[in-house]
Design an enzyme around this catalytic site. Structure first.
Site, short mmCIF file in Angstrom:
data_model
loop_
_atom_site.label_atom_id
_atom_site.label_comp_id
_atom_site.label_asym_id
_atom_site.label_seq_id
_atom_site.Cartn_x
_atom_site.Cartn_y
_atom_site.Cartn_z
N THR A 6 0.83 -1.21 0.00
CA THR A 6 0.00 0.00 0.00
C THR A 6 0.86 1.25 0.00
O THR A 6 0.62 2.19 -0.77
CB THR A 6 -0.92 0.00 1.25
N THR A 7 1.89 1.26 0.84
CA THR A 7 2.76 2.43 0.94
C THR A 7 3.56 2.63 -0.34
O THR A 7 3.96 3.76 -0.65
CB THR A 7 3.71 2.28 2.15
N TYR A 40 -12.51 -4.33 -3.43
CA TYR A 40 -13.65 -3.93 -4.24
C TYR A 40 -14.66 -5.06 -4.44
O TYR A 40 -15.87 -4.86 -4.32
CB TYR A 40 -13.23 -3.38 -5.61
N TYR A 69 -2.22 -10.33 3.76
CA TYR A 69 -2.29 -8.93 4.21
C TYR A 69 -3.76 -8.58 4.42
O TYR A 69 -4.54 -8.51 3.47
CB TYR A 69 -1.65 -8.03 3.15
N ARG A 75 -9.09 -0.71 3.76
CA ARG A 75 -8.80 -0.49 2.35
C ARG A 75 -9.58 -1.42 1.44
O ARG A 75 -9.88 -1.07 0.30
CB ARG A 75 -7.31 -0.68 2.08
N LYS A 109 0.04 -10.12 7.81
CA LYS A 109 0.21 -8.73 8.20
C LYS A 109 -1.17 -8.24 8.61
O LYS A 109 -2.06 -8.09 7.77
CB LYS A 109 0.76 -7.89 7.05
N ILE A 143 5.51 -4.77 9.65
CA ILE A 143 5.80 -4.23 8.32
C ILE A 143 5.40 -2.77 8.40
O ILE A 143 4.23 -2.43 8.43
CB ILE A 143 5.06 -4.99 7.22
#
Length: 295
Positions: free
Chosen positions: A38-39, A101, A127, A132, A155, A197
């Site tokens: 994501t980052t 989504y 993850y 999100r 994560k 993380i």
């Protein structure tokens, strides 16, 4: 491990800056590089760019620490393509966000990860970030996944300590639970988690590395004090949508040339930049603060 940013320059990947960021991390004690999470703005990278970022990371790291490549997608077949590429490029493992989504059921989530795991022989860290993706991977589903040989950890970024403790209780010691929220790193390790993380590690790698190392060596009080020192950074880097604040911070620290993000993300507002800068000054991460401390 650091959830490393992808620096951009004039709309493209700034490869030289990315290599320098990797060196900065390794020199300051980070024990794993995680590109294209994501980052790393994976959602706005083309498939070719995504694969290039992973390849650069593997090449630059050169086996000094593990590279855990982000390879998740809302499309199972695309996730397989990205995961195959990561394995071929030499990544040590992959980080796979749950499909976003689509809002799959728990069975759909299980089948998605199961198919990738059975198709590509590489260690997989699941993850979970429902803020999100719009779907939480429930602890029972993670427990089912943990029984697949090459699904080795999660994560966990639900923000729920109940969920974290439930996962650890269900999955046992062999399954690695990592914090996906910097502000929960110390509490998570207190209940059996193994590390983080980290977004904050982009700007304070030595302190985040030391926090984990102190805890894992049994120096709990020193780790607790360092956690509370880091906590203002943990909050400040999320005053706007990640990774806009961490890129702004890196630019303020003169580690990258600019704070460019890709639409639909936007640079931080000036008001929030000032809020972030004050936190960086208080921590001693920007040059002005260093001068003030001397005086």
């Amino acid at each position: 491990m650091v959830a490393i940013v992808t620096p951009f320059k004039n709309g493209g990947i700034d490869e030289a800056a990315f290599r320098e960021l990797i060196e900065f991390q390794i020199q300051n004690g980070t024990t794993g590089i995680v590109p294209c999470g994501t980052t790393g703005e994976s959602a706005t990278l083309s498939c070719e760019e995504h694969q290039r970022v992973v390849a650069i990371a593997v090449e630059q790291v050169n086996k000094r620490v593990p590279v855990i490549a982000g390879t998740g997608s809302n499309n199972t077949e695309e996730a397989i393509v990205l995961t195959r590429h990561a394995r071929k490029a030499g990544a040590d493992g992959v980080l796979m966000i749950s499909p976003y989504y689509n809002k799959p059921t728990q069975e759909g989530l299980f089948l998605h990860f199961e198919k990738v795991a059975k198709t590509v022989d590489i260690p997989i860290i699941v993850y979970n970030i429902p803020g999100r993706t719009a779907v939480n991977i429930e602890p029972d589903t993670i427990a089912r996944l943990s029984r697949i040989d090459n699904i080795v950890g999660v994560k966990e970024a639900s923000g729920s300590m109940k969920q974290i403790t439930d996962i650890i209780a269900l999955c046992g010691e062999k399954f690695t639970v990592l914090s996906g929220e910097d502000f929960l790193t110390f509490p998570l390790m207190c209940v059996g988690g193994k590390g983080v993380i980290s977004v904050v590690s982009n700007i304070a790698p030595r302190d985040m590395s030391d926090l984990c190392a102190l805890f894992l060596s049994g120096r709990f009080e020193e780790a607790r004090k360092l956690y509370y020192r880091l906590l203002p950074l943990c909050h400040a880097l999320f005053i706007e949508t990640n990774p806009a604040p961490v890129k702004a911070a890196l630019a303020m620290m003169n580690i990258i040339a600019g704070d460019e993000v890709r639409l639909p993300l936007a640079p931080m507002s000036e008001m929030n930049k000032m809020r972030l800068k004050r936190v960086l000054e208080d921590y001693g991460l920007v040059p002005q603060a260093a001068e003030k401390l001397k005086n």
